[in-house]
Design a protein around this motif. Sequence first.
Motif, short mmCIF file in Angstrom:
data_model
loop_
_atom_site.label_atom_id
_atom_site.label_comp_id
_atom_site.label_asym_id
_atom_site.label_seq_id
_atom_site.Cartn_x
_atom_site.Cartn_y
_atom_site.Cartn_z
N THR A 1 -1.70 11.25 6.77
CA THR A 1 -1.65 10.94 5.34
C THR A 1 -0.35 11.50 4.77
N ALA A 2 0.02 11.03 3.59
CA ALA A 2 1.21 11.57 2.93
C ALA A 2 1.02 13.07 2.67
N ALA A 3 -0.21 13.47 2.34
CA ALA A 3 -0.48 14.89 2.09
C ALA A 3 -0.33 15.73 3.36
N ASP A 4 -0.73 15.17 4.52
CA ASP A 4 -0.53 15.87 5.80
C ASP A 4 0.94 16.17 6.03
N MET A 5 1.75 15.14 5.81
CA MET A 5 3.19 15.30 6.07
C MET A 5 3.81 16.28 5.08
N ASP B 1 -2.56 5.62 -2.55
CA ASP B 1 -3.46 5.58 -1.40
C ASP B 1 -3.42 6.90 -0.65
N GLN B 2 -4.58 7.53 -0.51
CA GLN B 2 -4.65 8.83 0.16
C GLN B 2 -5.18 8.73 1.59
N ASP B 3 -5.32 7.50 2.10
CA ASP B 3 -5.75 7.32 3.48
C ASP B 3 -4.57 7.49 4.43
N THR B 4 -4.86 7.44 5.74
CA THR B 4 -3.80 7.60 6.73
C THR B 4 -2.94 6.35 6.83
N PHE B 5 -1.69 6.56 7.20
CA PHE B 5 -0.73 5.51 7.53
C PHE B 5 -0.27 5.76 8.96
N LEU C 1 8.36 16.06 -0.92
CA LEU C 1 8.02 14.75 -1.47
C LEU C 1 7.90 13.77 -0.30
N VAL C 2 6.71 13.20 -0.15
CA VAL C 2 6.46 12.26 0.93
C VAL C 2 5.99 10.94 0.31
N ILE C 3 6.65 9.86 0.71
CA ILE C 3 6.28 8.53 0.22
C ILE C 3 6.08 7.62 1.42
N TYR C 4 4.84 7.16 1.61
CA TYR C 4 4.49 6.23 2.67
C TYR C 4 4.22 4.86 2.04
N THR C 5 4.80 3.82 2.62
CA THR C 5 4.57 2.45 2.12
C THR C 5 4.23 1.52 3.27
N GLU C 6 3.39 0.54 2.97
CA GLU C 6 3.02 -0.47 3.97
C GLU C 6 3.04 -1.85 3.33
N ASN C 7 3.77 -2.76 3.97
CA ASN C 7 3.75 -4.16 3.55
C ASN C 7 2.66 -4.85 4.34
N ARG C 8 1.68 -5.37 3.62
CA ARG C 8 0.52 -5.98 4.29
C ARG C 8 0.90 -7.22 5.09
N ARG D 1 0.87 -1.17 0.00
CA ARG D 1 0.00 0.00 0.00
C ARG D 1 0.91 1.22 0.00
N ILE D 2 0.73 2.10 -0.97
CA ILE D 2 1.66 3.22 -1.16
C ILE D 2 0.89 4.52 -1.34
N GLY D 3 1.31 5.54 -0.62
CA GLY D 3 0.77 6.88 -0.80
C GLY D 3 1.89 7.85 -1.06
N LEU D 4 1.71 8.73 -2.05
CA LEU D 4 2.74 9.72 -2.40
C LEU D 4 2.09 11.09 -2.47
#
Length: 316
Positions: free
Chosen positions: A204-208, A119-123, A278-285, A101-104
């Motif tokens: 979220t990535a946008a918050d950061m 993904d624009q949801d929170t991490f 530039l913010v990149i959030y990633t999650e390994n399920r 799951r990746i948000g940029l």
Amino acid sequence: MSVHPVVPKPGRGAPLPPPGKPSSGKPSSSRKRGHRRLLILAFAVVLVIVGTVTLAVVRSEPRTGAVVPTQPAVPAAPVAAAPPSLQDSVDNILSEADEYRIGLALADVSGGAERTFGDQDTFTAASTAKILTAAAYYHMVENGQASLDDSMGDYDAEFQLKAMVNDSNNDSWLLLMDAVGYPQLIAYADSIGVTYDPEQNLLTAADMALILKKLYAGELLDKDNTAQLLSYMQDTNNEDLIPAGSRSGVDVHHKYGEVSGELHDAALLSYRGSTFALVIYTENRDGATDDGQAEVIRDLTQAVEDALFPVGVAGK
């Protein structure tokens, strides 16, 4: 010593006409010939100058078919107003890394558009949220509610700020959050347009990206505190994510984060007068981080820079 002859000026010091040969007031034939010679000489000088300039211009132009290297283009529009090709590049990378799951988020610090991808949801923000805690403490310092010299643990607050950001020390983070207080941290985040609960630590990535954008633009802290916090965001304990994917010549300030399968990096990239977050959030399920997440962060960084700062050649 050489003596230069004195040339008399017209007037009382000028020689008089010879006696018996009064001036007629008309130019003589010899004077007419002298004028013609001067005109011919002036015309020749003009021809020489024109010829020299023409030859210089011809030599300065590249030969037909020559390739002239150009400097990297600097976008005239806000850097977040990226070309359509960026969407395609990011989508291709995200589709190849669909196990994560990746948000940029991308934001120009000078204003203008903000872009989000994936993904624009929170991490779980992990240690990237330490920038928010640092900004909140500096804000208290500027308001006279705290000091960088305040005792905090075995050291002072300034030491703990650097340890928290530069070394990602969690003990320092806890000390600083206690000093700020959870209610005050929530209120501070809200005041800059971010919804944040330190007990959940979700962003979220946008918050950061918004936090970084406001920090760099000087909207959060004064000049000295901004500079100090940014200095802690270089040569950190992990340079393997966005810094490793960034090209030479780009100045990177960043904060990475990692927890329970989530691997993030949040950076400010400065290049030839333009700066963007530039913010990149990633999650390994699967619940554990792996090398693939670091690789996709580097690939996305390169794709963003290639779209915003293209380097090419111009042919003639």
